[in-house]
Design an enzyme around this catalytic site. Sequence first.
Site, PDB file in Angstrom:
ATOM      1  N   ILE A  97       6.666   7.082  17.403  1.00 24.83           N
ATOM      2  CA  ILE A  97       6.495   7.804  16.134  1.00 24.83           C
ATOM      3  C   ILE A  97       5.257   8.713  16.159  1.00 24.83           C
ATOM      4  CG2 ILE A  97       6.235   7.559  13.626  1.00 24.83           C
ATOM      5  CD1 ILE A  97       8.921   6.482  14.644  1.00 24.83           C
TER       6      ILE A  97
ATOM      7  N   ARG B 144      -8.988   0.215   3.413  1.00 21.78           N
ATOM      8  CA  ARG B 144      -8.073   1.195   2.811  1.00 21.78           C
ATOM      9  C   ARG B 144      -6.687   0.591   2.618  1.00 21.78           C
ATOM     10  NH1 ARG B 144      -6.780   5.789   6.016  1.00 21.78           N
ATOM     11  NH2 ARG B 144      -5.216   5.841   4.380  1.00 21.78           N
TER      12      ARG B 144
ATOM     13  N   ASP C  39       5.018  20.151   7.962  1.00 23.97           N
ATOM     14  CA  ASP C  39       5.966  21.280   7.867  1.00 23.97           C
ATOM     15  C   ASP C  39       7.262  20.901   7.146  1.00 23.97           C
ATOM     16  OD1 ASP C  39       6.131  19.677  10.364  1.00 23.97           O
ATOM     17  OD2 ASP C  39       7.991  20.787  10.622  1.00 23.97           O
ATOM     18  N   GLN C  40       7.718  19.683   7.323  1.00 24.34           N
ATOM     19  CA  GLN C  40       8.978  19.280   6.674  1.00 24.34           C
ATOM     20  C   GLN C  40       8.820  19.140   5.165  1.00 24.34           C
ATOM     21  OE1 GLN C  40      11.989  18.876   8.633  1.00 24.34           O
ATOM     22  NE2 GLN C  40      10.544  20.037   9.904  1.00 24.34           N
TER      23      GLN C  40
ATOM     24  N   ARG D 180      -4.188   9.818   3.299  1.00 25.61           N
ATOM     25  CA  ARG D 180      -3.003  10.578   3.687  1.00 25.61           C
ATOM     26  C   ARG D 180      -2.143  10.873   2.456  1.00 25.61           C
ATOM     27  NH1 ARG D 180      -1.436  13.785   7.517  1.00 25.61           N
ATOM     28  NH2 ARG D 180       0.821  14.013   7.625  1.00 25.61           N
TER      29      ARG D 180
ATOM     30  N   LYS E  97       0.851  -1.206   0.000  1.00 25.97           N
ATOM     31  CA  LYS E  97       0.000   0.000   0.000  1.00 25.97           C
ATOM     32  C   LYS E  97       0.877   1.242   0.000  1.00 25.97           C
ATOM     33  CE  LYS E  97      -2.354   2.481   3.764  1.00 25.97           C
ATOM     34  NZ  LYS E  97      -1.594   3.552   4.022  1.00 25.97           N
ATOM     35  N   ASN E  98       1.820   1.342   0.955  1.00 22.36           N
ATOM     36  CA  ASN E  98       2.556   2.596   1.130  1.00 22.36           C
ATOM     37  C   ASN E  98       3.552   2.864   0.021  1.00 22.36           C
ATOM     38  OD1 ASN E  98       0.982   3.151   3.296  1.00 22.36           O
ATOM     39  ND2 ASN E  98       2.485   2.532   4.824  1.00 22.36           N
TER      40      ASN E  98
ATOM     41  N   CYS F 101      -5.276   8.283   8.738  1.00 19.05           N
ATOM     42  CA  CYS F 101      -5.585   7.839  10.098  1.00 19.05           C
ATOM     43  C   CYS F 101      -5.279   8.920  11.129  1.00 19.05           C
ATOM     44  CB  CYS F 101      -4.766   6.589  10.419  1.00 19.05           C
ATOM     45  SG  CYS F 101      -5.196   5.209   9.345  1.00 19.05           S
TER      46      CYS F 101
ATOM     47  N   ARG G  35       0.173  14.822  12.968  1.00 16.00           N
ATOM     48  CA  ARG G  35       0.633  14.566  11.593  1.00 16.00           C
ATOM     49  C   ARG G  35       0.856  15.857  10.794  1.00 16.00           C
ATOM     50  NH1 ARG G  35      -2.113   9.230   9.134  1.00 16.00           N
ATOM     51  NH2 ARG G  35      -0.009   8.927   8.297  1.00 16.00           N
ATOM     52  N   PRO G  36       1.718  16.722  11.279  1.00 14.08           N
ATOM     53  CA  PRO G  36       1.995  17.949  10.509  1.00 14.08           C
ATOM     54  C   PRO G  36       2.731  17.629   9.212  1.00 14.08           C
ATOM     55  CG  PRO G  36       3.546  17.728  12.308  1.00 14.08           C
ATOM     56  CD  PRO G  36       2.551  16.630  12.483  1.00 14.08           C
TER      57      PRO G  36
ATOM     58  N   ASP H  45       3.501   0.774  12.240  1.00 16.30           N
ATOM     59  CA  ASP H  45       2.263   0.232  11.648  1.00 16.30           C
ATOM     60  C   ASP H  45       1.972  -1.182  12.121  1.00 16.30           C
ATOM     61  OD1 ASP H  45       2.724   1.848   8.407  1.00 16.30           O
ATOM     62  OD2 ASP H  45       2.075   2.601  10.359  1.00 16.30           O
TER      63      ASP H  45
HETATM   64  C1  EPZ Z   1       3.762   7.171   6.512  1.00 18.30           C
HETATM   65  O1  EPZ Z   1       3.025   8.211   7.132  1.00 18.30           O
HETATM   66  C2  EPZ Z   1       2.787   6.020   6.355  1.00 18.30           C
HETATM   67  N1  EPZ Z   1       1.692   6.414   5.496  1.00 18.30           N
HETATM   68  C3  EPZ Z   1       2.263   5.595   7.723  1.00 18.30           C
HETATM   69  O2  EPZ Z   1       1.461   4.438   7.524  1.00 18.30           O
HETATM   70  C4  EPZ Z   1       3.442   5.213   8.609  1.00 18.30           C
HETATM   71  O3  EPZ Z   1       2.960   4.927   9.900  1.00 18.30           O
HETATM   72  C5  EPZ Z   1       4.447   6.363   8.674  1.00 18.30           C
HETATM   73  O4  EPZ Z   1       4.848   6.743   7.344  1.00 18.30           O
HETATM   74  C6  EPZ Z   1       5.701   5.978   9.448  1.00 18.30           C
HETATM   75  O5  EPZ Z   1       6.283   4.863   8.850  1.00 18.30           O
HETATM   76  C7  EPZ Z   1       1.891   6.360   4.154  1.00 18.30           C
HETATM   77  O6  EPZ Z   1       2.948   5.991   3.692  1.00 18.30           O
HETATM   78  C8  EPZ Z   1       0.718   6.762   3.314  1.00 18.30           C
HETATM   79  P1  EPZ Z   1       5.994  10.376   8.699  1.00 18.30           P
HETATM   80  P2  EPZ Z   1       3.652   9.709   7.186  1.00 18.30           P
HETATM   81  O7  EPZ Z   1       5.995  11.597   7.881  1.00 18.30           O
HETATM   82  O8  EPZ Z   1       4.410   9.966   5.951  1.00 18.30           O
HETATM   83  C9  EPZ Z   1       6.264  13.690  12.123  1.00 18.30           C
HETATM   84  C10 EPZ Z   1      -0.432   3.103   7.641  1.00 18.30           C
HETATM   85  O9  EPZ Z   1      -1.060   2.585   8.583  1.00 18.30           O
HETATM   86  N2  EPZ Z   1       6.307  14.656  11.008  1.00 18.30           N
HETATM   87  O10 EPZ Z   1       7.136   9.419   8.594  1.00 18.30           O
HETATM   88  O11 EPZ Z   1       2.566  10.629   7.578  1.00 18.30           O
HETATM   89  C11 EPZ Z   1       4.914  13.013  12.224  1.00 18.30           C
HETATM   90  O12 EPZ Z   1       4.025  13.773  13.019  1.00 18.30           O
HETATM   91  C12 EPZ Z   1       0.047   4.525   7.789  1.00 18.30           C
HETATM   92  O13 EPZ Z   1      -0.158   2.554   6.548  1.00 18.30           O
HETATM   93  C13 EPZ Z   1       6.502  15.996  11.290  1.00 18.30           C
HETATM   94  O14 EPZ Z   1       6.649  16.400  12.445  1.00 18.30           O
HETATM   95  O15 EPZ Z   1       4.665   9.540   8.405  1.00 18.30           O
HETATM   96  C14 EPZ Z   1       5.240  11.707  12.884  1.00 18.30           C
HETATM   97  O16 EPZ Z   1       5.321  11.918  14.278  1.00 18.30           O
HETATM   98  C15 EPZ Z   1      -0.271   5.120   9.141  1.00 18.30           C
HETATM   99  N3  EPZ Z   1       6.543  16.891  10.255  1.00 18.30           N
HETATM  100  C16 EPZ Z   1       6.636  11.384  12.362  1.00 18.30           C
HETATM  101  O17 EPZ Z   1       7.161  12.620  11.844  1.00 18.30           O
HETATM  102  C17 EPZ Z   1       6.394  16.488   8.954  1.00 18.30           C
HETATM  103  O18 EPZ Z   1       6.446  17.348   8.041  1.00 18.30           O
HETATM  104  C18 EPZ Z   1       6.643  10.359  11.239  1.00 18.30           C
HETATM  105  O19 EPZ Z   1       5.763  10.784  10.235  1.00 18.30           O
HETATM  106  C19 EPZ Z   1       6.191  15.119   8.691  1.00 18.30           C
HETATM  107  C20 EPZ Z   1       6.151  14.220   9.729  1.00 18.30           C
END
Ligand code: EPZ
Length: 406
Positions: A315, A385, A113-114, A81, A10-11, A105, A110-111, A293
């Site tokens: 996370i 999903r 900003d990065q 997402r 999926k991802n 989810c 889930r900001p 996950d």
């Molecule tokens: C991806 O989410 C996955 N979703 C998530 O899977 C997965 O849990 C996550 O990566 C971690 O592996 C998809 O790939 C569609 P992150 P993502 O950006 O990209 C913080 C599932 O069940 N952060 O790695 O949203 C954030 O808040 C889903 O399949 C910032 O602060 O995850 C989090 O605490 C759920 N600023 C951490 O980083 C940003 O700009 C990791 O988030 C981006 C993220």
Amino acid sequence: MGEITVSGGKNTSVAVIPATLLCDEPCTIENLPDINDVHVLIEILKLLGCKVEYIPGKHLIVDPREATGYTVPYQLSNQLRASYYLWGALLGRCCRAEVGYPGGCTIGSRPFDQHLKGFAALGAEIEDRGGMVNAKAEQLIGGDIFFDVVTVGGTINVMLAAAKAEGTTVIYNAAKEPHIVDLANFLNSMGARVRGAGTDVIRIRGVRRLHGCTYAVIPDQIETGTLMIAAAATRGDVTIHGCIPTHMEALTAKLLEMGVAVTENDDSIRVRPRGDQRAVNIKTQVYPGFPTDLQQPMTALLCMAKGTSTVCETIFEQRFKYLDELRRMGAKFKLVDNTALIEGVSELYGAPVTVTDLRAGAALVVAGLMAKGVTEIYETSYIDRGYERIEEKLRMLGADIRREPI
Ligand code: EPZ
């Protein structure tokens, strides 16, 4: 004894599908899972003007040559997402993107900003207002980005925006998940110049054109893990085919520590029972650590392990909501900040429970497989999903599970 083949990831799929917008010719994607997130992204590609042929279970052919759109309304973007990958893909394609906020989810704030920091480093002007992100640039220019946190989405989005930028982009503190490598392989199959994916420094040298290709996405790491956990939960002897065992090492190590027998072959993993399942301690980490996950289905398994387990979620800040549903089934636990202390019980009891997010749904399915009596799981659309026909796969492994219209 059961055998099952895992679906495409999926991802990875939700990153590769938007990436087809970068191509200057038609391209074909194979091994896509037949799940709702894939369907919504295909709708978005059509809305943008791509010609699409989608045969579930066979292939997706995308011809983006006549696509002129760069706007995705909130009603579509908030369904998943991964709609936020349209920011990077559209910026990379036409230096314009007007895309509504993503959904997904509710497991934390889930900001993004990065992501926006990365786009700005490539010269994009960003307006984040009214639930929409508008980004534009005369021309994207390669630059250096050092992420404040390791972000899968941010890493993928910058890779998409940088693939056709002028000059070289270097991403420091990059995410290393398998789907980051898969996206890099797909981009390079089209002629991009992405190096270092899978490490924490990714170098992307922008190219003018990307040619068509046929690409099969990797198997789903999280579905593989969920099926491994379900096998341990039912003490079945299960072989999962079409997976990549090296992607599963953190989970495999924990199942072995619990006393579950796990055997790896080239592209399959066999899970068998071996006596009592002992309590273990889990701490979610970025890859190659224990995947966040799999925290939820693993916690369900630990509800009946012998002893007290701890599960620390590092996370996301709100990824334990489902514990209240497990409590209705007899689970015993205490939540202290971002750590769950789970006291193993000898029985779980079937109950009506409600899914709060995708992987919470997986946890409730695992708990239902372990419980005495019938468990009714509501709001299963979350599960659809991210898992392709999960009940059919589990039934093939001997589970008594069916979907009923309410
Ligand atoms: C991806 O989410 C996955 N979703 C998530 O899977 C997965 O849990 C996550 O990566 C971690 O592996 C998809 O790939 C569609 P992150 P993502 O950006 O990209 C913080 C599932 O069940 N952060 O790695 O949203 C954030 O808040 C889903 O399949 C910032 O602060 O995850 C989090 O605490 C759920 N600023 C951490 O980083 C940003 O700009 C990791 O988030 C981006 C993220």
